[in-house]
Every structure is written in structure tokens, then in C-alpha cells.
Design an enzyme around this catalytic site. Structure first.
Site, PDB file in Angstrom:
ATOM      1  N   CYS A  79       0.818  -1.600  -0.406  1.00  0.00           N
ATOM      2  CA  CYS A  79       0.075   0.206   0.160  1.00  0.00           C
ATOM      3  C   CYS A  79       0.809   0.876  -0.237  1.00  0.00           C
ATOM      4  O   CYS A  79       2.099   1.221   0.513  1.00  0.00           O
ATOM      5  CB  CYS A  79      -0.683  -0.034   1.149  1.00  0.00           C
ATOM      6  SG  CYS A  79      -2.293  -0.932   0.843  1.00  0.00           S
ATOM      7  N   GLU A 118       2.133  -4.481  -5.717  1.00  0.00           N
ATOM      8  CA  GLU A 118       0.815  -5.735  -5.689  1.00  0.00           C
ATOM      9  C   GLU A 118      -0.370  -4.799  -6.329  1.00  0.00           C
ATOM     10  O   GLU A 118      -0.340  -3.971  -6.851  1.00  0.00           O
ATOM     11  CB  GLU A 118       1.112  -5.746  -4.118  1.00  0.00           C
ATOM     12  CG  GLU A 118      -0.483  -6.885  -3.981  1.00  0.00           C
ATOM     13  CD  GLU A 118      -1.356  -6.878  -1.982  1.00  0.00           C
ATOM     14  OE1 GLU A 118      -0.039  -6.589  -1.522  1.00  0.00           O
ATOM     15  OE2 GLU A 118      -1.705  -7.156  -1.419  1.00  0.00           O
TER      16      GLU A 118
END
Lengths: 456, 466
Positions: free
Chosen positions: B332, B366
Site C-alpha cells: 500500500c 501489489e
């Protein structure tokens, strides 16, 4: 030809790709108008510097207008946060977590607590908020320890977490905090009521995480499933119990047996190698003998001995049938004859006269030695071919070569033998001696004598 | 990989069936690599959005209203129903089309006095907010005719996606990947922001999205965060009392980078669980599709701070799995709103690759990337790769580029291909490195952001203890 008529190969990331420094090289001459190839060149052609600047500006302008929620500067910030921080010259190191620092009160009063405290105080100063905070924090920690001792710490939040801490134990443990005895029970009761209402610890650190199979998105920070650490199916099957212990023991037994078998195998192979080595040396010695015999023969030829008169070997063809033992026997015989025994074929410096005498005296071993091909131990494994048997098997010997110049053809004969693979081999020319195979019925011709000269 | 078809599927859905929010393309600010899920603003409809978003005044909205057929003021029965479309006066004092998402009674007021939670259909739903009735132009109220059609189309699509979901769900991910079905569920849960504002250090910030704070905080629309330990409280006095005892002046981990006033701290989620959780609660307020499903102990948090004599003030952060089986080097990423558009986001991306270089690994963020995340990453990749191509003279392979930059080969390929710099001609692939073309692309990729000075990074890769 269209560039699309063939499909590009997939790009190999390990392959070195040429770098073209000019867009012109990059464009395909054959199809200059294909859209895919000209985007970059169009970019160059159609967007001169000024145009591009404008484009950039408009982009910048629009991006600055893209709305996001707003933020303000807090007026009380400068007062709330003190200017007491000085960066040390070295990089800062983290300390332990707060839980490890004893004196730090992790709990912060919430609205409920503040309201209750305000009611308790009634404008008087019975209990300071900081003290209240400390008490609630200590109660939480003590209760957690009590549950730890009772062994009922749930790994995840299943049902409500009970309060184990009793008032008297708590009062005893918190004596050092010198809370007025009248106040403490009410604090304890407030805390206990709050705990029962919340059904979980009020200190966030002590709250159990939600269960793994809970899908409620409001519940967060689940522990990861243990199974996820086991990456392979084999690892997932393996458990630490008697059954797998027995299984592993069985595996160990099997491996031990396999090792024993392998060791026996190695031993056997070593023995086999020894046998092979002795056979090889045996054959070497045989070859030496034959080589020596050849030299002796050469000696005869050099001394002008009429070799044609040698006839004695003709009856000795049976040696080809002999196996190792018989030939070994003969070798032993001849070795006994040779004096002194040789160690290397090159050492043979026996005077020709003496050799001659010995030859005469002992024609038998010399005969079979002479007939054999010098460097071909192969012959040990061959048998003479029986022409009758060959004929029965409808194998015909190759015909004699036609006569040259009408003269009488020399008595060429083919020597038939059985090769190592069981094939029938007809030798016409001995590759080692570079001489034709002599007629079997006339074996007295020494190989080096080259009798079949056309006019000879 | 299984990922590609899903992204495509979601795009299809976005194209044919717009959701309640219309994604606004934002340049320059990072909102989170993994937010949005590709639902917000795929490249194909980005252009339209830019026109609508940039303009301010909204002829589009009027046209839309006309097409739907006005019901008119007479039909505007109060209170307005959820789903009603109406024009609303926004902070720019202009009228914008909105859709009513939720309504609530105003305490101590008449029986028909409601507040309305509205979604501005031309903006990202980060701008959804509670408005008073006075802000709504009741002459423009229209019934939501096409609601049912939309729902039907969605449900058909959903079943197909649900099937796919069964096959593709990656349970092990720290952040579940959403498909259309779970996206709907996600929106249902998070359609109304629970926390409207937060106070964090010097700034009072309007939140962007819902964040799953513990139920005890549900009755509070503003939270007060301690700037250093990130504990959050419901009242200012509580924060002030906390500040008197809080002993932290910087994130509770090790400082691994310092350049001028800029410092980076590495916080282990296992050692500082409460801090990690606080950070996640906070970050979720600004990231749409971040999930807080799993605990923080398998992650490391890299917190970027600006330091002064009051302490180290968090500017942004990125998180990273301690062990990623899919070579992710970032999970994140967030720059806090007051610090956005100052180059911090690009610094964070560059930093994540510097860590990968130190590890001797190739990394990738990601997935899925948000629109803004992808934009920032594309910018970074373009800049790094094109700088190398400009200087490089001899032939070079994608693998070599990957080794030099720690960027995954797939990302390099997609970057160069999207810029049309790789082509197949005369039986082999070639790279175009015309300086003029490269400069143009570099210019379009935007500023480089703050530079990472590798010599000031003092860091060893994470190793499991014991």
C-alpha cells in the site's frame, strides 16, 4: 508485403535488443503509414515545441483543478505540540513496544469515561483524569494477567471475554496508588460494568482478533491462518503425532536396507573389476608372446630362411577352438620355453641363430603363434568357420577376384571367422600386417613375405 | 497469469455499467497503489472524465438531466428518496449533478428535515458528503428511471464474476482482490463515510473514504489522531491529555534514511502492532480499496517524515510484506492529502525500488494498481528506463534493464510497449531510443519528485529472528 502478414515472435527478455538512436531507423520503410509505427514520429512532427508547451500547460492546469477533499490548519497546533524535539546526529533507533515500557499508561479516557468522571467529581477534585486513566489501565492489565493465569486467553474473538479480576485482589494490587478507599470500589464497578457492556477488553492491545473465518468487513486485523505457512500439500499432511513418527521410522528402515544393498552391490562390482583386470593382463601377456614370436619370424625372414618350406602349422588349426584355459596352457608352455622370460615385447633381442634352433626344436607353439594376427586378441573369441556349415546356411564365400591380364590369379582366399558380435567376417586383407590373408591350406607363407605378386 | 482476465472483465463492466461514482482522473497525487481496483477510470474513458472534471461548469450535467426527463419541482416530495438525482451547490458555488446515497434526520428538527449524503456523479466518490436541503436545487429533482435496468445488467454480470471469483480468490493476499460482486458488497458497506474529518498534527483533513474503526468510534464524525503514535480519540481534550503523556516524537521504528529534513522510518508491524493498526485505520480513510482484513505483523511500514523541532511529522508511507511469494516490493502507498503533489509519492516509489536493489531482488507493486497509482508508477518507470536508454549505446536486453533498476521485466515491457518504443522488424525486436522521442516521453511523464540519495540509506533487509 504487409507487415502484418507475419506474426512477431514473443520477446525474449534475455536477448539483447538493438537500440536505434534515430526514429527514422525505427520506422519501417515498407509501411510508413501504418499507425502503430508512426505514433512516435507523429509526436515529433505534429507537436512542435510551442504546441507542446501549451499542451503541458493545459494538462497542468486541469490537474490542479481536480478536486480532492480539503484540509485546514489547526489553530491550536502550536500550543498542543511542544517544540522539544532535537534530532540527534545519528539515525534514530526504535525502542521496544509501549507494552514493554512499564510506566507508560497506554489507555486514553474515552467520552464515556470522561462523562462518568465528571459526574463523580461534581466540581470537586476527587479523582484526577490522569489518575483515573492509570487505574483503568492497571485494571485492564491485571485482569489480563488473571485470565492468562487461568489459561483462558482466547486466540480469537469468539464469545465475550469475561472479567476475572475481583475487587479485593485489585484493591490489594493497586494499594501503592493510594487511591481513597471510598473511590476505588466505584472505579472498579464502573470498569467492570463497562467491560461487561463491551464484552471485550477496553485496552485495544488486549482485545483478541476476530476469528479467521469471520467475514464481517467491520472486523479487522485477523491473524493469518496457520495453514498458509505450509506451502506444499506434503507439508500440510505431515503432523507431529505417533502415526507420522512410525511412518518416518519405516522410511528410515527402508533407507537402511537400501544402503546395505548398495554396499553389497559396490563390493560385487569391485570384484568384477578385479576379475576383468586380471583377464586383461592375461591377454596382454598373450599378446606379448605373439609379438615376440612375430619378431622371431621376422628374424627368420631377414636371415633369408626359405619360409615356404614351413609346413608344420597346417595341422594346428584347432587352436582357434581353444578357450582361454587351453591357450593359457599353451602360453604357459611357451613361457616355460622362453628363457629368460620377457617382460616387454620390445625387449626381445634374442639372437636369431639361437631362436632358429629353438624354433626347430619346438615347432608346435611357434606354429600357432605365427598363424595368429599379431594385434588381434579378438581371435581368441572366434572359431574357424566350417565351410560345410556355411554352405548349409546358404552362405557362400565371395568368389575369387578375376584374374588380371589373363595371367593366373594368385591363390587369394578369404579367411572366414566369427566376429565379436557373432557376425561372419571374411578378411581379404589383414589391416595390421597389410598383407593378404594367406590360403588356409598353405599357411606356411609368412605374412611379411608378400607372396602374391603378380609375376612372382 | 490469472490476473489479466479479471482486470479486463472489470473494465468491461465499468465501460458498460457505470457505478455510482464516476472516476475523476487526478494527476500528480498518489492515492494508493492498490486502491480503486481498476474500476476507477480505466484509460478508455479517462478522457471524458478529464473534460468533465476540469471544466468546473457543467453543461454535461444539464444535458444528462434533459435526457433522463425532468420530473420537475412539483414531483419533488420531501424528504427526497435515496437514489434521487438532483443538482447540488458545491463548494465552488456552482450546481453539480448528484445522486442521493443516504439520508438522516436532523436532530431536534421537523419530521421532514433531513440531511442528504450525496455523490457527485462526475467526481470520484472521495468527494461524497452530507449536504443540507438548501444546497439542493429542487427544480432539478428527477426520479431514477434507469435504476432497475442498471441493477439487472449488474446482476447478470455478477454471476459470471462470481464464478470467476471462486477460481481466482487469492486467500493468502494481505489485501483481497475485489471483483464486481465483492466490489458491490464493498460499496454497500462503505457507501457512507463514517468519519468525516480527522485532526492529525497541524492539519484538519476531510476524509476520503470509509474506514472500519472499532464500533466504539461509530458515533463520532471527527477523530483526533496523535501525530506520533497515531492513537485516535473522539475529543480534543482527550488528545491534549494524551499529548502531555505521549513520549513519541517520531514513528516507533528505526530511522533508515535521512536527507535534510526528510527521514524514513522502518516500523515492524509485529513489534509495534498498535502503531501498525493505527496507521492502517488512518490510511484507509484515504484509500478506497485497501483492506484491513489481516493483521499487520507480516508487514513492514516505511513511514516518511518531515522533521522539525516539534518532531517527525508523517508525510506518507508505504507498506511491504516481510516475505512476498510474488516478489511484491510494495503493498500500500499513501501520501497524506496536505502533502500531495509535492513529489513525496514518487519518492516513496523510488524508495521501494532502492530497497529491492539492496535486497538484490526484482520487485513490483501489489496489484491491482489504482488509476492514480498506475499513473505514478508509469511515470517512474518511464523516467528510469528512458534515462538509461538515452545513455546506453550498445544492445541491451530487458533482463539487463530489470537487473539495473529492480523493476520487474513485465513492468518494463508494458512500459516500453505502451510508449511504442519496442517494435518487431526484420525478424527481431528493436528498441527505439531517438533522443527527441525519449525527451518528449520524459516530459510527459512529469517531474521526478524528490530524489532518493542512496548513500543516505542505512538499511539491511528484514530477517526473521530466531
Amino acid at each position: 508485403m504487409s507487415r502484418l502478414s507475419f506474426r512477431p515472435r514473443p520477446l525474449d527478455i534475455h536477448k539483447k535488443l538493438p537500440i536505434l538512436k534515430s526514429i527514422k531507423d525505427f520506422e519501417d520503410d515498407e509501411a510508413p503509414s501504418t499507425s502503430s509505427s508512426t505514433r512516435n514520429s507523429q509526436l515529433l512532427r505534429l507537436a512542435p515545441e510551442a504546441n507542446n508547451e501549451m499542451h503541458q500547460n493545459s494538462l497542468k492546469k486541469s490537474s490542479s483543478e481536480i478536486p480532492t477533499p480539503q484540509f485546514n490548519v489547526v489553530g491550536t497546533y502550536e500550543r498542543d505540540y511542544s517544540r522539544t524535539f532535537a534530532q540527534p546526529p545519528s539515525y534514530l533507533r526504535g525502542r521496544g513496544a509501549r507494552a514493554e515500557i512499564r510506566e507508560f499508561v497506554e489507555y486514553d479516557l474515552d467520552n464515556e469515561d470522561e462523562d462518568w468522571l465528571q459526574e463523580l467529581n461534581h466540581e470537586k477534585k476527587i479523582l484526577a483524569p490522569e489518575r483515573f486513566e492509570t487505574l483503568l489501565f492497571k485494571l485492564e492489565v491485571l485482569d489480563h494477567k488473571a485470565r492468562e493465569r487461568a489459561g483462558i486467553i482466547a486466540p480469537t474473538f469468539g464469545s465475550s471475554v469475561p472479567v476475572l479480576l475481583q475487587l479485593d485482589t485489585a484493591a490489594e494490587a493497586l494499594q501503592a496508588h493510594s487511591v481513597r478507599s471510598a473511590v476505588f470500589p466505584s472505579v472498579y464497578n464502573y470498569w467492570k460494568a463497562k467491560r461487561e457492556q463491551w464484552q471485550k477488553p477496553i485496552l485495544r492491545r488486549l482485545q483478541p482478533p476476530p476469528p479467521v473465518n469471520d467475514t464481517n468487513p467491520y472486523n479487522v486485523f485477523r491473524p493469518r491462518e496457520k495453514a498458509h505457512r505450509l506451502h506444499t500439500r506434503r507439508m500440510q499432511r505431515r503432523e507431529n503425532n505417533v502415526q507420522s513418527f512410525e511412518k518416518l521410522r519405516q522410511v528410515r528402515r527402508n533407507l537402511d536396507q537400501a544402503r546395505t544393498v548398495l554396499e553389497a552391490l559396490i563390493e560385487r562390482e569391485e570384484k568384477k573389476r578385479e576379475v576383468m583386470e586380471s583377464e586383461v593382463s592375461l591377454q596382454r601377456i598373450q599378446i606379448k608372446y605373439r609379438h615376440e614370436a612375430q619378431l622371431i619370424e621376422d628374424g627368420f625372414a631377414l636371415s633369408g630362411f626359405p619360409s615356404n618350406s614351413w609346413k608344420f602349422g597346417s595341422s594346428e588349426d584347432d587352436f582357434l577352438d581353444s578357450d582361454d584355459t587351453t591357450s593359457g596352457h599353451r602360453r604357459a608352455q611357451s613361457a616355460a620355453v622362453q628363457n629368460p622370460p620377457f617382460t616387454d615385447s620390445k625387449l626381445i633381442v634374442v639372437p636369431a641363430g639361437q631362436m632358429k634352433r629353438e624354433m626347430r626344436r619346438r615347432p608346435l607353439p611357434h606354429g600357432w603363434l605365427r598363424k595368429k594376427d599379431l594385434d588381434e586378441p579378438v581371435l581368441l573369441f572366434t572359431r574357424p568357420l566350417d565351410p560345410d556349415k556355411l554352405a548349409a546356411a546358404s552362405i557362400v564365400q565371395p568368389p575369387d577376384p578375376p584374374a588380371e591380364n589373363g595371367s593366373v590369379a594368385p591363390p587369394y582366399r578369404f579367411q572366414g571367422r566369427i566376429g565379436r558380435g557373432g557376425r561372419i567376417i571374411f578378411d581379404r586383407w589383414n589391416p595390421h600386417l597389410q598383407a593378404p590373408i594367406v590360403n588356409e591350406v598353405n599357411p606356411s607363407v609368412p605374412p611379411n613375405n608378400r607372396p602374391p605378386q603378380p609375376n612372382g | 497469469m490469472a490476473r489479466a482476465p479479471r482486470t479486463a472483465a472489470i473494465r468491461t463492466r465499468t465501460d458498460t455499467q457505470p457505478l455510482r461514482f464516476s472516476p475523476a482522473v487526478q494527476m500528480g497525487s498518489i492515492e494508493g497503489a492498490k486502491a480503486e481496483n481498476g474500476v476507477a477510470a480505466p484509460a478508455c474513458n479517462g478522457g471524458d472524465q478529464r473534460n468533465g472534471g476540469g471544466g468546473g461548469a457543467l453543461p454535461d450535467g444539464e444535458a444528462e438531466a434533459g435526457r433522463r426527463g425532468k420530473v420537475g419541482a412539483a414531483a419533488a416530495v420531501l424528504p427526497l428518496e435515496v437514489g434521487t438525482r438532483v443538482m447540488c451547490r458545491w463548494r465552488d458555488q456552482k450546481l453539480h449533478p448528484v445522486k442521493v446515497i443516504e439520508r438522516r434526520k436532523i436532530p431536534n428538527a421537523g419530521p421532514n428535515d433531513y440531511e442528504y449524503y450525496v455523490h457527485y456523479t462526475e467526481f470520484n466518490r472521495r468527494l461524497d458528503e452530507w449536504v443540507k436541503l438548501e444546497q439542493l436545487d429542487l427544480d432539478t429533482v428527477e426520479a431514477d428511471i434507469d435504476e432497475k435496468v442498471e441493477d439487472k445488467a449488474t446482476s447478470l454480470k455478477m454471476t459470471r464474476h462470481q464464478k470467476r471469483k471462486i477460481d481466482e480468490t487469492h486467500v493468502e493476499k494481505g489485501h483481497e482482490e475485489l471483483d464486481a460482486a465483492s466490489l458491490r458488497e464493498h460499496e454497500e458497506f462503505t457507501k457512507v463515510k463514517n468519519i468525516a474529518k480527522i485532526e492529525l498534527g497541524r492539519y484538519e483533513i476531510d476524509t476520503w473514504y470509509f474506514s472500519p474503526f472499532p464500533p466504539e468510534y461509530n458515533d463520532s464524525s471527527k477523530l483526533y489522531f496523535c501525530e506520533f503514535c497515531l492513537n485516535f480519540m473522539k475529543r480534543k481534550e482527550q488528545l491534549q491529555r494524551h499529548m502531555r503523556k505521549c513520549d513519541l516524537k517520531h514513528p516507533p521504528g528505526d530511522e533508515i534514511y535521512r536527507s535534510g529534513t526528510l527521514s524514513m522510518f522502518e516500523v515492524d508491524g509485529k513489534k509495534n502492532k498498535v502503531y501498525g493498526q493505527n496507521l492502517c485505520y488512518l490510511a484507509k480513510l484515504f484509500l478506497d480499496h485497501k483492506t484491513l482484513y489481516y493483521d499487520v505483523d507480516l508487514f513492514l511500514f516505511y513511514v516518511l517524515c518531515e522533521c522539525d523541532d516539534r518532531g517527525c511529522h508523517m508525510v506518507g508511507y508505504f507498506s511491504k510484506e516481510k516475505h512476498s511469494e510474488e516478489s511484491y516490493n510494495l503493498a500500500c502507498i499513501l501520501t497524506l492529502p496536505p502533502y500531495q503533489r509535492k513529489g513525496y509519492g514518487k519518492f516513496l516509489i523510488a524508495f521501494s525500488y532502492e530497497l529491492s536493489k539492496k535486497e538484490g531482488k526484482v520487485g513490483t507493486p501489489e496489484r491491482p494498481l489504482s488509476d492514480l497509482g498506475l499513473l505514478s508508477y508509469r511515470g517512474y518507470w518511464t523516467r528510469v528506463l528512458l534515462d538509461i536508454l538515452k545513455k546506453h549505446k550498445s544492445n541491451i536486453s530487458i533482463k539487463e534493464l530489470s537487473d539495473m533498476t529492480a523493476i520487474k521485466a513485465d513492468d518494463i515491457l508494458s512500459t516500453l510497449q505502451s510508449l511504442d518504443l519496442i517494435q518487431y522488424r526484420k525478424g527481431q525486436h528493436v528498441i527505439c531510443a531517438d533522443p527527441k522521442v525519449l525527451d518528449r516521453h520524459l516530459k510527459a511523464a512529469g517531474r521526478g519528485g524528490l530524489e532518493v540519495d542512496v548513500s543516505k540509506l542505512i538499511w539491511t533487509p528484514y530477517k526473521e529472528q530466531g
